[in-house]
Design a protein around this motif. Sequence first.
Motif, short mmCIF file in Angstrom:
data_model
loop_
_atom_site.label_atom_id
_atom_site.label_comp_id
_atom_site.label_asym_id
_atom_site.label_seq_id
_atom_site.Cartn_x
_atom_site.Cartn_y
_atom_site.Cartn_z
N UNK A 21 -9.64 4.36 -6.55
CA UNK A 21 -9.71 3.82 -5.39
C UNK A 21 -8.82 2.48 -5.98
N UNK A 22 -7.47 2.32 -5.54
CA UNK A 22 -6.64 1.23 -5.98
C UNK A 22 -6.99 0.06 -5.42
N UNK A 38 -8.68 -12.15 -4.55
CA UNK A 38 -7.90 -12.74 -5.39
C UNK A 38 -8.10 -11.75 -6.72
N UNK A 39 -9.27 -11.56 -7.03
CA UNK A 39 -9.66 -10.76 -8.26
C UNK A 39 -10.02 -9.43 -8.01
N UNK A 40 -9.43 -8.83 -7.14
CA UNK A 40 -10.05 -7.46 -6.74
C UNK A 40 -9.50 -6.30 -7.79
N UNK A 41 -8.42 -6.81 -8.55
CA UNK A 41 -8.05 -5.66 -9.49
C UNK A 41 -9.08 -5.57 -10.74
N UNK A 100 0.95 -1.13 0.00
CA UNK A 100 0.05 -0.09 0.09
C UNK A 100 0.99 1.15 -0.08
N UNK A 101 0.88 1.94 -1.07
CA UNK A 101 1.70 3.20 -1.17
C UNK A 101 1.10 4.34 -0.93
N UNK A 102 -0.27 4.62 -1.19
CA UNK A 102 -0.96 5.83 -1.01
C UNK A 102 -2.56 5.28 -0.52
N UNK A 103 -2.83 6.04 0.43
CA UNK A 103 -4.03 5.53 1.10
C UNK A 103 -4.01 5.61 2.79
N UNK A 104 -5.12 5.26 3.41
CA UNK A 104 -5.16 5.11 4.71
C UNK A 104 -5.55 3.60 5.17
N UNK A 105 -5.11 2.98 5.96
CA UNK A 105 -5.23 1.61 6.53
C UNK A 105 -5.53 1.78 8.20
#
Length: 874
Positions: free
Chosen positions: A691-692, A679-682, A629-634
């Motif tokens: 939203x990536x 698994x197939x989120x992309x 995760x490079x950008x965003x909030x977790x």
Amino acid sequence: MHHNTNKILAVLMATACHMGAEAQDKIVFPDITYAGTPREVVIGGFNVSGMEGYEDYMLTSISGLQKGQRITLPGNEITEAVKRYWKHGLFSDVKIAADSLVGNKVYLHIALKPRPRVSEINYIGLKKSEREDMEQKLGMIKGGQITPNMIDRAKILAKKYFDDKGFKNADIDIQQREDVTAKNQVILDVIIDKKQKMKVRKITIEGNEKLKDHKIKGRLFSKGAFSKTHEAGKLSSFLKSKKFTPERWKKDKENLINKYYELGYRDAVILEDSVWNVDDKHVSIYIKVDEGQKYYIRNIHWVGNTVYNSDYLGKVLGMESGDVYNQKLMDKRLKEDEDAVGNLYYNNGYVFSYIIPTEINIVGDSIDLEMRVQEGPQAHLSHVRINGNDRLYENVVRRELHTKPGDLFSKEALMRSARELASVGHFDPEKVTPDVVPNGETGTVDINWNLEQKSNDQIEFSLGWGQTGIIGRVGLTLNNFSMANLFNKNKEHRGIMPIGDGEKLSLGVQTNGTYYQSYNASYSTNWFGGKRPIQFSFGVFYSKQTDMASNFANSAWRNNYMYSLMGSSSYSYNYTNYENYYDPDKYVKLFGANLGWGKRLRWPDDYFNLSLQLSFTRYMLKNWRYFPLTTGNSNNLNLGIALNRASTDNQLFPRRGSDFSVSLTLTPPWSKWDKKDYKNLATNPNLPSYVTEQQEKFKWIEYHKWKFKARTFTALTSAQKCLVLMTRIEFGILGSYNKHKKSPFETFYMGGDGMSGYSTTYATETIGLRGYENGSLTPWRSEGYAYDRFSLELRYPLMLGNTTIYALSFLEAGNAWTDTNKFNPFDMKRSAGVGVRIFLPMVGLMGIDWAYGFDKVFGTKGGSQFHFVLGQEF
């Protein structure tokens, strides 16, 4: 008027007549000899000379004589007075003479000469450490008066000191010379010729048939009956002390007889022994023994016991018919061991009980024993006093005690109380020793806890230098904080500082300016509410780390690479303007809070603690290239459950006991509830374009984390300063509910000193493995999903108390895995080394280790490594 004048003239005439008569009776410096006839006189006064700086009345009082006292001249009173002055020891010369006799009055002159004082003491022929020991042993100080007894005593003490050190032939001479720069003062020269340290050349033993020479003298890796006396130049005494002293030899003769008693030879005696000088460096020893025969136990009868039946006492004793008559083992089973027979009584209040093993019949080689038990009454505790404490409120100390007025006396409870007081950190653990005072008349026991306070608050201020400039840290830890006093709610509040309840408050700031900032605060107490051992904790933290600009990172990498290839002469990169290297669009921010609760359990025993902790951490990233995760909030919301047991006897240098913990930290199984195909989120068409895949996957991270840690401490000898063996085993596994949603955070970062730098604290849990570089077993920080570590460590204390220092040597092994399915506890990276630990008040724990890693990690051997410890143990 005429009448008054006549009265005055009469008085003047009478006075004149009296003075004339007195002048006629006065004898100056009368000749008083013991051959003459004694006469009774009255002391008319004293004149004292020779002692400047002293009041006359103080000096005359030493004589025991008083003005107006009747004495005889010549007589005993003057002789006794002179003896008193000599006995006092302050004077080198004493004379008492009659200045004059006036009628029946004597006027005495006391002429005294003071003993000289010591202006300087020179120790000749000694090292600095020996001089310091001599000053303490001899008790001679500058400014003190010198006496013949003092000189003789100093010689005897010095001789004994060097005898104990093995310098049996040492010559001690104490000379005094006048100090020409000071009146009535002398300089002492303590001249010592230690000669050679005496060693044992040969030990000759006769009469030993059952106990062979090697059982008495010992072998290379085994002890013999002689623990302190060994032959020089023999392989069997390699690494053993060969020094000879009379005390050591006396002790080893006792050890020899005790060894025979241990083996059943109850009649063993030493018939004769002698020690003689072979040369200036060696003595030889001769000893002759009569072993007698070996004895066995035939019957054991118990008499006088009513609390416990004979069969039960016999089982606890553990010695039966046919066993060797081992008197040492019997003494241990009756009194010394934790589960000894005597402790059955002591732990049930029978503090006045005792057991006397008596030989009532001897037939051949068999002995009948009668165990005579005197139980006495049960004793309750009368007074429990706490001395030496003025920082903690008394109830804070008393709540740690298992010895309370009215309780039955219990040795087990007494030792447990001592352990608890030694572990709280507010008192010197080496001096927590109860003073037990039994009172036979009342059948009660008083316990006095004489404590010595130590400060355990810590202030930290440190500066370091890194690739991005100066790194500073300021920290404050108050271990005796009082939240009630902060809000003025404690009626016992005794000062302006909010202290006294033994609570912990910690504040910390670490920064590198724009590049890195971290703030944290926490509060905890082990007695929430003050009535029960309920633990409560709360903490918050915030940190921000900015990444370097790409051109700087690449240049730094290239220059470091060239530096490693070509050497320091070719390295000239300019690190002056650090602000130019920050990229404010690349950062990671963390905010977190935690709330903890714990409780002391009563089962399986009250060393166990159960604790729960609810934690939340929010990760805010922008263009952060170090994680999936490079950008965003977790977000990380988790619950931790831990079961702990700690029974160590000392907080700073444990010698006995153990501590272990097993814990589980888990998040909610978000992936089980949201029904998303990770698994197939992309390829999910319902995912908004902005939203990536990674932002969606790690919005709420999930995992279950299992950890086990255990340490044991075993004292290898019974002395206070003893070798301690520490063993450690630990492992951790970070699992996932969904293999396509593995957490990038909370992983294990393994290798090196185990201390987190600011670049890794937000992501992982650091695990040390000495002999390898920091994080070398998990170089990308997010790769460690399982680890294990095993340690064997030998520790020896160099200094104990408020300042504690100990040396150590260790063997260590461990490893880390990126896939939990490949976890193999036998696939380990090994290392060994030595180190030292120092605990200083107000600073905390510090240390350094040198270790050598024997194995390769990703193609690179661990090799020689130095590791530093600050504030925490590995």
